[in-house]
Design a protein around this motif. Structure first.
Motif, PDB file in Angstrom:
ATOM      1  N   TYR A   1       0.843  -1.192   0.000  1.00  0.00           N
ATOM      2  CA  TYR A   1       0.000   0.000   0.000  1.00  0.00           C
ATOM      3  C   TYR A   1       0.877   1.241   0.000  1.00  0.00           C
ATOM      4  CZ  TYR A   1      -3.789  -3.172   1.106  1.00  0.00           C
ATOM      5  OH  TYR A   1      -4.702  -4.197   1.049  1.00  0.00           O
ATOM      6  N   ILE A   2       0.612   2.117  -0.955  1.00  0.00           N
ATOM      7  CA  ILE A   2       1.310   3.394  -1.060  1.00  0.00           C
ATOM      8  C   ILE A   2       0.310   4.492  -0.720  1.00  0.00           C
ATOM      9  CG2 ILE A   2       2.491   5.024  -2.604  1.00  0.00           C
ATOM     10  CD1 ILE A   2       4.155   2.492  -2.112  1.00  0.00           C
ATOM     11  N   TYR A   3       0.649   5.300   0.260  1.00  0.00           N
ATOM     12  CA  TYR A   3      -0.190   6.431   0.647  1.00  0.00           C
ATOM     13  C   TYR A   3       0.451   7.692   0.090  1.00  0.00           C
ATOM     14  CZ  TYR A   3      -2.323   3.215   3.998  1.00  0.00           C
ATOM     15  OH  TYR A   3      -2.976   2.153   4.582  1.00  0.00           O
ATOM     16  N   MET A   4      -0.121   8.207  -0.982  1.00  0.00           N
ATOM     17  CA  MET A   4       0.366   9.453  -1.569  1.00  0.00           C
ATOM     18  C   MET A   4      -0.197  10.601  -0.739  1.00  0.00           C
ATOM     19  SD  MET A   4       2.155   9.010  -4.388  1.00  0.00           S
ATOM     20  CE  MET A   4       2.472   7.762  -5.632  1.00  0.00           C
TER      21      MET A   4
ATOM     22  N   TYR B   1      10.079  -2.282  -0.475  1.00  0.00           N
ATOM     23  CA  TYR B   1       9.168  -2.331   0.676  1.00  0.00           C
ATOM     24  C   TYR B   1       7.922  -3.170   0.368  1.00  0.00           C
ATOM     25  CZ  TYR B   1      12.348   1.349   2.000  1.00  0.00           C
ATOM     26  OH  TYR B   1      13.489   2.059   2.275  1.00  0.00           O
ATOM     27  N   LYS B   2       8.103  -4.186  -0.439  1.00  0.00           N
ATOM     28  CA  LYS B   2       7.004  -5.071  -0.836  1.00  0.00           C
ATOM     29  C   LYS B   2       6.302  -5.628   0.408  1.00  0.00           C
ATOM     30  CE  LYS B   2       6.040  -9.082  -3.710  1.00  0.00           C
ATOM     31  NZ  LYS B   2       6.599 -10.008  -4.698  1.00  0.00           N
ATOM     32  N   GLY B   3       4.966  -5.589   0.372  1.00  0.00           N
ATOM     33  CA  GLY B   3       4.175  -6.102   1.482  1.00  0.00           C
ATOM     34  C   GLY B   3       3.986  -5.124   2.615  1.00  0.00           C
ATOM     35  N   GLN B   4       4.529  -3.914   2.481  1.00  0.00           N
ATOM     36  CA  GLN B   4       4.431  -2.909   3.538  1.00  0.00           C
ATOM     37  C   GLN B   4       3.409  -1.833   3.179  1.00  0.00           C
ATOM     38  OE1 GLN B   4       8.077  -1.188   4.977  1.00  0.00           O
ATOM     39  NE2 GLN B   4       9.176  -3.134   4.926  1.00  0.00           N
ATOM     40  N   LYS B   5       3.178  -0.969   4.158  1.00  0.00           N
ATOM     41  CA  LYS B   5       2.391   0.242   3.967  1.00  0.00           C
ATOM     42  C   LYS B   5       3.380   1.401   4.017  1.00  0.00           C
ATOM     43  CE  LYS B   5      -1.897  -1.560   5.854  1.00  0.00           C
ATOM     44  NZ  LYS B   5      -2.959  -1.380   6.869  1.00  0.00           N
ATOM     45  N   VAL B   6       3.424   2.175   2.932  1.00  0.00           N
ATOM     46  CA  VAL B   6       4.428   3.227   2.774  1.00  0.00           C
ATOM     47  C   VAL B   6       3.747   4.570   2.517  1.00  0.00           C
ATOM     48  CG1 VAL B   6       6.444   3.991   1.448  1.00  0.00           C
ATOM     49  CG2 VAL B   6       5.999   1.527   1.739  1.00  0.00           C
ATOM     50  N   VAL B   7       4.058   5.551   3.340  1.00  0.00           N
ATOM     51  CA  VAL B   7       3.604   6.919   3.110  1.00  0.00           C
ATOM     52  C   VAL B   7       4.653   7.618   2.256  1.00  0.00           C
ATOM     53  CG1 VAL B   7       3.408   9.184   4.209  1.00  0.00           C
ATOM     54  CG2 VAL B   7       2.150   7.267   5.129  1.00  0.00           C
ATOM     55  N   ILE B   8       4.187   8.351   1.243  1.00  0.00           N
ATOM     56  CA  ILE B   8       5.083   9.173   0.432  1.00  0.00           C
ATOM     57  C   ILE B   8       4.627  10.626   0.530  1.00  0.00           C
ATOM     58  CG2 ILE B   8       5.952   9.695  -1.883  1.00  0.00           C
ATOM     59  CD1 ILE B   8       5.669   6.755  -2.586  1.00  0.00           C
TER      60      ILE B   8
ATOM     61  N   ILE C   1      -4.790  12.931   0.214  1.00  0.00           N
ATOM     62  CA  ILE C   1      -4.258  11.598   0.502  1.00  0.00           C
ATOM     63  C   ILE C   1      -4.958  10.573  -0.388  1.00  0.00           C
ATOM     64  CG2 ILE C   1      -3.868   9.794   2.228  1.00  0.00           C
ATOM     65  CD1 ILE C   1      -4.237  11.966   4.405  1.00  0.00           C
ATOM     66  N   TYR C   2      -4.154   9.774  -1.082  1.00  0.00           N
ATOM     67  CA  TYR C   2      -4.662   8.674  -1.905  1.00  0.00           C
ATOM     68  C   TYR C   2      -3.934   7.394  -1.514  1.00  0.00           C
ATOM     69  CZ  TYR C   2      -6.909  12.252  -4.622  1.00  0.00           C
ATOM     70  OH  TYR C   2      -7.701  13.311  -4.993  1.00  0.00           O
ATOM     71  N   ARG C   3      -4.710   6.367  -1.179  1.00  0.00           N
ATOM     72  CA  ARG C   3      -4.124   5.060  -0.863  1.00  0.00           C
ATOM     73  C   ARG C   3      -4.201   4.196  -2.116  1.00  0.00           C
ATOM     74  NH1 ARG C   3      -7.261   2.249   3.437  1.00  0.00           N
ATOM     75  NH2 ARG C   3      -8.578   1.699   1.683  1.00  0.00           N
ATOM     76  N   MET C   4      -3.027   3.762  -2.567  1.00  0.00           N
ATOM     77  CA  MET C   4      -2.928   2.926  -3.760  1.00  0.00           C
ATOM     78  C   MET C   4      -2.553   1.510  -3.326  1.00  0.00           C
ATOM     79  SD  MET C   4      -0.777   5.614  -6.120  1.00  0.00           S
ATOM     80  CE  MET C   4      -1.012   4.729  -7.670  1.00  0.00           C
ATOM     81  N   GLU C   5      -3.346   0.551  -3.741  1.00  0.00           N
ATOM     82  CA  GLU C   5      -3.093  -0.858  -3.417  1.00  0.00           C
ATOM     83  C   GLU C   5      -2.442  -1.523  -4.622  1.00  0.00           C
ATOM     84  OE1 GLU C   5      -5.603  -4.962  -2.663  1.00  0.00           O
ATOM     85  OE2 GLU C   5      -6.570  -3.054  -2.211  1.00  0.00           O
TER      86      GLU C   5
END
Length: 190
Positions: free
Chosen positions: A4-7, A133-140, A171-175
């Motif tokens: 999960y990428i949190y833009m 960071y595969k499998g993690q939740k990452v804020v950018i 904020i956009y969460r990309m899965e």
């Protein structure tokens, strides 16, 4: 394995201080950064990454500090360079320029980047983040134009019209499943 990428687009920033790299946040921007923390505090974020620009770092700093986490700075995630020497461009000039950049991806101003160049460098960084960071939740911690170009690489609906309706912050969460975008959800509430 889902990543999960949190833009997190930065909060409101004064265009009267510093240059693009050093501009901070307005009082509203700082208040909104607190709201970003409140919105994401229970998301279970593993990793915090940001553009090197001060306003992007400041928008996610409180959230990262809540978990005693370091913000990893990726130079390639900087905002599109519109003018040489990181000069600030007034909004009345910026928006027509950005619109032209979306209609002609190779258009650039002297000393600046085209949307093709900006997208290539930022997507390469995003792919590196997805791999590392595969499998993690990452804020950018990011910016409007570069965020839209990264998101647009995976789904063409993220275009100029999308960019102009975003807010500061946003904020956009990309899965993702590996590098395949599965779903994008807006989390920011105006």
């Amino acid at each position: 394995m889902k990543t999960y990428i949190y833009m997190v687009r930065h909060g409101e920033s004064p265009k009267t201080e510093g240059n693009e790299r050093t501009r901070g946040l307005t009082d509203k921007g700082r208040s909104d950064a607190n709201k970003v923390t409140e919105l994401l505090i229970d998301e279970g974020i593993d990793t915090y990454v940001s553009s090197p620009y001060r306003r992007a770092i400041l928008t996610i700093e409180e959230l990262a500090q809540s978990f005693d986490k370091e913000i990893l700075v990726f130079e390639e995630l900087r905002e599109m360079i519109f003018l040489s020497d990181d000069k600030v461009m007034a909004d009345k000039e910026l928006y027509p320029t950005v619109k032209k950049m979306f209609s002609d991806s190779n258009f650039l101003l002297p000393g600046g980047e085209s949307s093709t160049i900006c997208q290539n460098r930022s997507v390469a960084a995003l792919k590196e983040i997805l791999k590392k960071y595969k499998g993690q939740k990452v804020v950018i911690g990011t910016h409007g134009m570069v965020m839209t170009l990264m998101m647009g690489y995976f789904d063409s609906k993220y275009d100029f019209d999308f960019l102009i309706q975003t807010s500061k912050p946003d904020i956009y969460r990309m899965e993702f499943d590996d590098e395949d975008l599965i779903e994008t959800k807006r989390l920011w509430k105006d």
